[in-house]
Design a protein around this motif. Structure first.
Motif, mmCIF file in Angstrom:
data_model
loop_
_atom_site.group_PDB
_atom_site.id
_atom_site.type_symbol
_atom_site.label_atom_id
_atom_site.label_comp_id
_atom_site.label_asym_id
_atom_site.label_seq_id
_atom_site.Cartn_x
_atom_site.Cartn_y
_atom_site.Cartn_z
ATOM 1 N N LYS A 187 -24.670 -3.029 -29.532
ATOM 2 C CA LYS A 187 -25.089 -3.573 -30.900
ATOM 3 C C LYS A 187 -26.693 -3.500 -30.991
ATOM 4 O O LYS A 187 -27.479 -4.001 -31.275
ATOM 5 C CB LYS A 187 -25.071 -5.287 -30.889
ATOM 6 N N GLY A 188 -26.982 -2.043 -30.360
ATOM 7 C CA GLY A 188 -28.548 -1.520 -30.610
ATOM 8 C C GLY A 188 -29.228 -1.910 -29.244
ATOM 9 O O GLY A 188 -30.371 -1.393 -29.420
ATOM 10 N N ILE A 189 -28.634 -2.738 -28.553
ATOM 11 C CA ILE A 189 -29.476 -3.058 -27.411
ATOM 12 C C ILE A 189 -28.907 -2.578 -25.979
ATOM 13 O O ILE A 189 -27.833 -2.126 -25.549
ATOM 14 C CB ILE A 189 -29.446 -4.564 -27.116
ATOM 15 N N LEU A 190 -29.930 -1.798 -25.054
ATOM 16 C CA LEU A 190 -29.519 -1.073 -24.122
ATOM 17 C C LEU A 190 -28.933 -2.255 -22.878
ATOM 18 O O LEU A 190 -29.566 -3.066 -22.465
ATOM 19 C CB LEU A 190 -30.633 -0.358 -23.427
ATOM 20 N N ARG A 241 -36.603 -1.748 -17.930
ATOM 21 C CA ARG A 241 -36.503 -3.095 -18.433
ATOM 22 C C ARG A 241 -35.327 -3.746 -18.980
ATOM 23 O O ARG A 241 -34.984 -5.030 -18.677
ATOM 24 C CB ARG A 241 -37.988 -3.229 -19.407
ATOM 25 N N SER A 242 -34.702 -2.974 -19.876
ATOM 26 C CA SER A 242 -33.574 -3.195 -20.441
ATOM 27 C C SER A 242 -32.378 -3.533 -19.471
ATOM 28 O O SER A 242 -31.669 -4.729 -19.500
ATOM 29 C CB SER A 242 -32.812 -2.202 -21.479
ATOM 30 N N PRO A 339 -47.564 -4.720 -17.657
ATOM 31 C CA PRO A 339 -47.309 -6.017 -18.249
ATOM 32 C C PRO A 339 -45.885 -6.563 -17.531
ATOM 33 O O PRO A 339 -45.017 -5.809 -17.550
ATOM 34 C CB PRO A 339 -47.489 -6.098 -19.654
ATOM 35 N N GLU A 340 -45.794 -7.887 -17.234
ATOM 36 C CA GLU A 340 -44.574 -8.245 -16.871
ATOM 37 C C GLU A 340 -43.624 -8.712 -18.046
ATOM 38 O O GLU A 340 -44.099 -8.578 -19.069
ATOM 39 C CB GLU A 340 -44.871 -9.774 -16.390
#
Length: 340
Positions: A187-190, A241-242, A339-340
């Motif tokens: 849904k568009g998110i890795l 990150r994903s 950055p975290e």
């Protein structure tokens, strides 16, 4: 017969006309190398390559009969041999080891698709062998060899051939591009990566009957580690990150998974354990539910419904993402002042 055995002894000891080299692992690897440059994990459909076995005349004949269709990067084949040869050359300076390693590297370059992916086998295209394969870290192992060649790291500084180094650099970049393209979108998110992909469409695909289309956690850990070694780009940072976020959101708290002996047989046991965190090997590619395949090609969402043979004959859970999340990711963030 004595003459044949004498010649065999010279082959195994690396006789060069003036002196002899000890019968090392590298000497055996030279013999097992296939004409195309790679190595197989099997001599035929039944026999697994075992470098601990002494090479007698019978085994030598079987090795020589092994064809290029057995050349593969599955089960660490080819990458394992190249790494061993490079280490052996570093110690002995035997030019045969370096020559063999370079031939193996050229095989990896030859088998890579234009889209950057690597098939499990080459030139064998039967069944799932032509699919782009992350399973058992096959593609990542190949890319790690080429990365070391291009960067001159981990003893690969002995590779001085400019053409091989440049080709390896290009191959690594193509591999990274393939990795970024194949990270599954939900849904568009890795999210993370599947085990295998169609080599043309780059869409997730199934392999063996008990390896359905799914997200693969263990292999995705290896992919993230490889990406962490690369110069940071916005695309690579987003990818890492994903994947980390996905791992954090899909861990299974309160379970352990271990191998135990029962009635003399090894059995895999999934048990409640408040102090433990694990991940399923496979997750549904759409809803992230743990799933399990069986010999008959069926897909189960309940581990206990998997046949006993597959429950105990395949590793269905693991904790590899834990170290990645808790230590390696934090270190990567710090070293790159992110950055975290």
């Amino acid at each position: 017969m004595k003459t044949k055995l004498y010649i065999l002894a010279l082959v195994l000891t690396g006789f060069n006309g003036f002196s002899q080299v000890k019968d090392t692992l590298a000497e055996k690897i030279l013999i097992y190398q296939l004409p195309i440059g790679g190595w197989g994990k099997q001599l035929d459909d039944k026999s697994v390559v075992n470098y601990n076995l002494p090479i007698d005349e019978v085994l030598l004949k079987r090795i020589k009969k092994t064809g290029n269709d057995h050349a593969t990067i599955d089960n660490n084949a080819t990458s394992k041999e190249i790494n061993a040869l490079i280490k052996a050359f570093k110690i002995t300076k035997n030019p045969d080891y370096l020559k063999s390693a370079e031939k193996g590297i050229k095989y990896l370059l030859l088998m890579q698709y234009k889209n950057g992916g690597f098939p499990q086998y080459y030139p064998n295209t039967g069944l799932y062998r032509k699919q782009i394969t992350y399973n058992d870290n096959a593609m990542i192992n190949a890319l790690m060899v080429l990365y070391n060649v291009a960067a001159g790291k981990n003893d690969f500084d002995v590779i001085v051939d400019y053409h091989i180094k440049q080709q390896s650099k290009i191959a690594v970049q193509k591999g990274i591009e393939c990795i970024l393209k194949t990270q599954v979108l939900q849904k568009g998110i890795l999210s993370i990566w599947a085990d295998q992909y169609n080599e043309i469409t780059l869409q997730p695909d199934k392999a063996r009957a008990f390896e359905p289309i799914s997200l693969a956690t263990g292999e995705s850990v290896g992919i993230v580690r490889f990406l962490m070694m690369q110069p940071i780009t916005p695309e690579i940072e987003k990818s890492i990150r994903s994947a980390i976020k996905w791992f954090q959101e899909n861990k299974l708290n309160g379970y352990s998974y271990n191998v135990a002996k029962q009635n003399g047989k090894a059995v895999r046991i999934l048990a409640e354990d408040k102090s433990s965190v694990i991940w399923a090997r496979f997750y549904d590619i759409n809803n992230n539910k743990p799933l399990f395949g069986d010999r008959d090609g069926s897909v189960k969402y309940n581990y206990n419904e998997v046949s006993e043979e597959r429950r105990n004959g395949y590793s269905w859970f693991g904790d590899a993402p834990a170290k990645l999340i808790d230590k390696e990711y934090s270190k990567w963030i710090g070293e790159n002042n992110l950055p975290e």
